[in-house]
Design a protein around this motif. Structure first.
Motif, PDB file in Angstrom:
ATOM      1  N   ILE A  65       0.832  -1.205   0.000  1.00  8.08           N
ATOM      2  CA  ILE A  65       0.000   0.000   0.000  1.00  8.08           C
ATOM      3  C   ILE A  65       0.868   1.256   0.000  1.00  8.08           C
ATOM      4  N   LEU A  66       2.052   1.192   0.579  1.00  4.88           N
ATOM      5  CA  LEU A  66       2.918   2.367   0.644  1.00  4.88           C
ATOM      6  C   LEU A  66       3.518   2.702  -0.723  1.00  4.88           C
ATOM      7  N   ASP A  67       3.614   1.699  -1.594  1.00  3.38           N
ATOM      8  CA  ASP A  67       4.103   1.949  -2.953  1.00  3.38           C
ATOM      9  C   ASP A  67       2.956   2.173  -3.939  1.00  3.38           C
ATOM     10  N   TYR A  68       1.765   1.734  -3.552  1.00  7.23           N
ATOM     11  CA  TYR A  68       0.595   1.890  -4.434  1.00  7.23           C
ATOM     12  C   TYR A  68      -0.080   3.247  -4.241  1.00  7.23           C
ATOM     13  N   ASP A  69      -0.346   3.614  -2.989  1.00  4.52           N
ATOM     14  CA  ASP A  69      -1.003   4.902  -2.716  1.00  4.52           C
ATOM     15  C   ASP A  69      -0.578   5.374  -1.328  1.00  4.52           C
ATOM     16  N   THR A  70       0.498   6.141  -1.298  1.00  4.37           N
ATOM     17  CA  THR A  70       1.078   6.561  -0.020  1.00  4.37           C
ATOM     18  C   THR A  70       0.195   7.521   0.758  1.00  4.37           C
ATOM     19  N   SER A  71      -0.802   8.129   0.081  1.00  2.80           N
ATOM     20  CA  SER A  71      -1.679   9.079   0.761  1.00  2.80           C
ATOM     21  C   SER A  71      -2.940   8.420   1.325  1.00  2.80           C
ATOM     22  N   SER A  72      -3.121   7.129   1.079  1.00  2.00           N
ATOM     23  CA  SER A  72      -4.335   6.431   1.518  1.00  2.00           C
ATOM     24  C   SER A  72      -4.335   6.209   3.035  1.00  2.00           C
ATOM     25  N   ASN A  73      -5.519   5.964   3.561  1.00  2.00           N
ATOM     26  CA  ASN A  73      -5.622   5.639   4.986  1.00  2.00           C
ATOM     27  C   ASN A  73      -4.832   4.381   5.329  1.00  2.00           C
ATOM     28  N   GLY A  74      -4.853   3.418   4.418  1.00  2.00           N
ATOM     29  CA  GLY A  74      -4.105   2.178   4.647  1.00  2.00           C
ATOM     30  C   GLY A  74      -2.621   2.435   4.827  1.00  2.00           C
TER      31      GLY A  74
END
Length: 248
Positions: free
Chosen positions: A225-234
């Motif tokens: 998730i940190l490489d896919y969408d770093t701004s997401s809640n996850g």
């Protein structure tokens, strides 16, 4: 360098175990830690989720003595991965009749040099492979959904850890419980969490992993998730968990 080995366990499937292994590992690596992810689950969801779909060799080859651990490790986005495969089902069956069947993984991981943290993604069962992980680890991390039936499962896990501590690994301890797939809108989620705080002696991490669509999407792209969408809640939740994990 002292390596900390952590078994990530829950005997139920679909409880966020693999998601937590991948994304906590990714968050820790971005904190400057060298992290090895061990895919001990015959379903090999961890390997698939990081786009390590057809590796040349897997953990099953290491169990069989055909490869060394260092020969199968794959690097991806700052993480090192020991890929799994469905051949681990056969390995598990063959281990049942072996002497000292609980210590195979411990011997294998002794070859892993230079890592700060090893996270083992265990099968969704309290099996011989999971027993190997608990014997090899110093710590246990338990991802837990806020559902009524998970409370019963938690008792099974803590009892198993106690038995392994007594029989094979006296230094084994529960690092803590990670609340996953947390839905702040559900009254039940809050009630189960309150019950845990009142009745469970193990540490419950303050960093909760909220229910998040992006977390479900990331494996389709072979990324954490940190490489896919770093701004997401996850991503935010796993960053917070990593920081808390390192302080605990």
């Amino acid at each position: 360098m002292k390596t900390t080995t952590v078994a990530v366990i829950n005997q139920k499937g679909g409880t966020g175990k693999t998601t937590t292994t991948i994304n906590l590992g990714s968050a820790l690596s971005k904190q400057g830690k060298k992290v090895l992810l061990v895919d001990l689950d015959p379903q090999s969801n961890l390997s698939y989720s990081l786009a390590v779909a057809n590796p040349e060799a897997t953990l099953a080859d290491v169990f069989l003595g055909n490869r060394k651990l260092v020969e199968i490790i794959v690097e991806k986005d700052g993480l090192w991965i020991a890929p799994g495969s469905n051949e681990l089902v056969d390995i598990e069956i063959s281990l049942v009749s072996e002497k000292e069947r609980e210590t195979f993984l411990k011997t294998i991981l002794a070859e892993a040099k230079g890592f700060d943290i090893i996270l083992i993604d265990c099968p969704p069962s309290l099996s011989v492979l999971t027993l190997n992980a608990l014997t090899a680890a110093q710590e246990v991390l338990i991802p837990l959904q806020m559902e009524v039936l998970t409370l019963q499962g938690l008792d099974q896990i803590t009892n198993t850890v106690a038995r392994v501590r007594k029989a094979f690994n006296p230094k084994l301890k529960i690092k803590g419980i990670v609340v996953v797939m947390f839905d702040v809108r559900r009254k039940l989620s809050q009630e189960v969490l309150e019950y845990l705080h009142e009745n469970v002696k193990e540490k419950i991490f303050k960093s909760q992993i909220r229910l998040n669509v992006k977390l479900a999407e990331a494996p389709s792209f072979g990324k954490s998730i940190l490489d896919y969408d770093t701004s997401s809640n996850g991503a935010k939740d796993y960053k917070a968990l990593a920081e808390e994990f390192l302080k605990s």
